[in-house]
Design a protein around this motif. Structure first.
Motif, PDB file in Angstrom:
ATOM      1  N   GLY A   1      22.139  22.549  72.015  1.00 32.71           N
ATOM      2  CA  GLY A   1      21.568  23.867  72.299  1.00 32.71           C
ATOM      3  C   GLY A   1      22.406  25.020  71.796  1.00 32.71           C
ATOM      4  O   GLY A   1      21.907  26.121  71.616  1.00 32.71           O
ATOM      5  N   THR A   2      23.702  24.785  71.599  1.00 29.36           N
ATOM      6  CA  THR A   2      24.586  25.812  71.056  1.00 29.36           C
ATOM      7  C   THR A   2      25.343  25.228  69.877  1.00 29.36           C
ATOM      8  O   THR A   2      25.886  24.127  69.959  1.00 29.36           O
ATOM      9  CB  THR A   2      25.589  26.316  72.120  1.00 29.36           C
ATOM     10  OG1 THR A   2      24.852  26.844  73.225  1.00 29.36           O
ATOM     11  CG2 THR A   2      26.486  27.402  71.559  1.00 29.36           C
ATOM     12  N   VAL A   3      25.345  25.957  68.779  1.00 29.03           N
ATOM     13  CA  VAL A   3      26.027  25.539  67.555  1.00 29.03           C
ATOM     14  C   VAL A   3      26.830  26.724  67.040  1.00 29.03           C
ATOM     15  O   VAL A   3      26.328  27.853  66.997  1.00 29.03           O
ATOM     16  CB  VAL A   3      25.024  25.079  66.467  1.00 29.03           C
ATOM     17  CG1 VAL A   3      25.738  24.664  65.190  1.00 29.03           C
ATOM     18  CG2 VAL A   3      24.150  23.933  66.991  1.00 29.03           C
ATOM     19  N   ILE A   4      28.089  26.462  66.683  1.00 30.20           N
ATOM     20  CA  ILE A   4      28.912  27.498  66.064  1.00 30.20           C
ATOM     21  C   ILE A   4      29.355  27.008  64.692  1.00 30.20           C
ATOM     22  O   ILE A   4      29.412  25.798  64.433  1.00 30.20           O
ATOM     23  CB  ILE A   4      30.138  27.865  66.927  1.00 30.20           C
ATOM     24  CG1 ILE A   4      31.030  26.648  67.167  1.00 30.20           C
ATOM     25  CG2 ILE A   4      29.713  28.494  68.235  1.00 30.20           C
ATOM     26  CD1 ILE A   4      32.339  26.984  67.847  1.00 30.20           C
ATOM     27  N   GLU A   5      29.640  27.958  63.834  1.00 32.58           N
ATOM     28  CA  GLU A   5      30.144  27.658  62.500  1.00 32.58           C
ATOM     29  C   GLU A   5      31.489  28.347  62.346  1.00 32.58           C
ATOM     30  O   GLU A   5      31.630  29.516  62.717  1.00 32.58           O
ATOM     31  CB  GLU A   5      29.177  28.173  61.442  1.00 32.58           C
ATOM     32  CG  GLU A   5      29.634  27.910  60.022  1.00 32.58           C
ATOM     33  CD  GLU A   5      28.664  28.502  59.021  1.00 32.58           C
ATOM     34  OE1 GLU A   5      27.827  27.751  58.504  1.00 32.58           O
ATOM     35  OE2 GLU A   5      28.754  29.735  58.778  1.00 32.58           O
ATOM     36  N   VAL A   6      32.460  27.613  61.839  1.00 31.97           N
ATOM     37  CA  VAL A   6      33.767  28.203  61.546  1.00 31.97           C
ATOM     38  C   VAL A   6      34.054  28.014  60.069  1.00 31.97           C
ATOM     39  O   VAL A   6      33.633  27.035  59.462  1.00 31.97           O
ATOM     40  CB  VAL A   6      34.901  27.592  62.403  1.00 31.97           C
ATOM     41  CG1 VAL A   6      34.654  27.843  63.878  1.00 31.97           C
ATOM     42  CG2 VAL A   6      35.074  26.118  62.140  1.00 31.97           C
ATOM     43  N   SER A   7      34.764  28.963  59.502  1.00 31.07           N
ATOM     44  CA  SER A   7      35.148  28.825  58.100  1.00 31.07           C
ATOM     45  C   SER A   7      36.664  28.782  58.001  1.00 31.07           C
ATOM     46  O   SER A   7      37.375  29.422  58.782  1.00 31.07           O
ATOM     47  CB  SER A   7      34.574  29.967  57.255  1.00 31.07           C
ATOM     48  OG  SER A   7      34.994  31.207  57.741  1.00 31.07           O
ATOM     49  N   GLY A   8      37.140  27.985  57.064  1.00 34.07           N
ATOM     50  CA  GLY A   8      38.576  27.832  56.865  1.00 34.07           C
ATOM     51  C   GLY A   8      39.191  26.932  57.913  1.00 34.07           C
ATOM     52  O   GLY A   8      38.510  26.343  58.750  1.00 34.07           O
ATOM     53  N   ASP A   9      40.498  26.822  57.842  1.00 42.11           N
ATOM     54  CA  ASP A   9      41.231  26.032  58.813  1.00 42.11           C
ATOM     55  C   ASP A   9      41.708  26.936  59.942  1.00 42.11           C
ATOM     56  O   ASP A   9      41.872  28.144  59.759  1.00 42.11           O
ATOM     57  CB  ASP A   9      42.432  25.343  58.152  1.00 42.11           C
ATOM     58  CG  ASP A   9      42.015  24.161  57.291  1.00 42.11           C
ATOM     59  OD1 ASP A   9      40.980  23.535  57.611  1.00 42.11           O
ATOM     60  OD2 ASP A   9      42.712  23.863  56.303  1.00 42.11           O
TER      61      ASP A   9
END
Length: 137
Positions: A11-19
């Motif tokens: 139900g919840t999704v996050i996106e992160v970029s890089g380390d």
């Protein structure tokens, strides 16, 4: 590189970029309770590198060793996904376990070792956190 972190129900999704700026295991009682485990796996990313893709979060506020903190969890399944701490400026803490399908790099630091359960042991490549390691502090 981007990675997706998800709660248990999706139900919840996050996106992160890089380390992550910091990738650590924490043994404070608060992290143990947050995860229901022997420690918390926390990664800190610059705020601009974190984006909520699918949102069903609710927040709660607490006082922590880093001052006032807001934690965001899935309103359906209860999985904690990310948090903001007032003393860690410019970064968002993210629960490392949310990246089960798209793992983060190997954690490099360990914090609050005085509370570590005696049965938990790590390789020498995971070293104690120092104040200089804290992003945005």
């Amino acid at each position: 590189m981007t990675r997706l972190g998800k709660c248990c129900c999706g139900g919840t999704v996050i996106e992160v970029s890089g380390d992550p700026a910091l990738n650590a295991l924490c043994h404070c009682n608060n992290c143990k309770k947050r995860t229901g485990s022997g420690f918390g796996y926390s990664a800190y990313f610059p705020t601009e590198n974190v984006r909520v893709v699918k949102d069903s979060t609710k927040a709660y506020k607490l006082d922590s060793q880093f001052g006032k903190q807001s934690r965001y969890f899935c309103s359906n399944c209860g999985t904690t996904l990310f948090w903001h701490a007032e003393t860690l400026k410019g970064v968002i803490g993210v629960a490392g376990g949310c990246f089960a399908e798209d793992p983060l790099p190997f954690p490099t630091r360990t914090a609050n070792d005085e509370n570590r359960f005696a049965w938990i042991h790590f390789s020498e490549s995971i070293t104690p956190l120092t104040p200089e390691d804290l992003p945005g502090a």
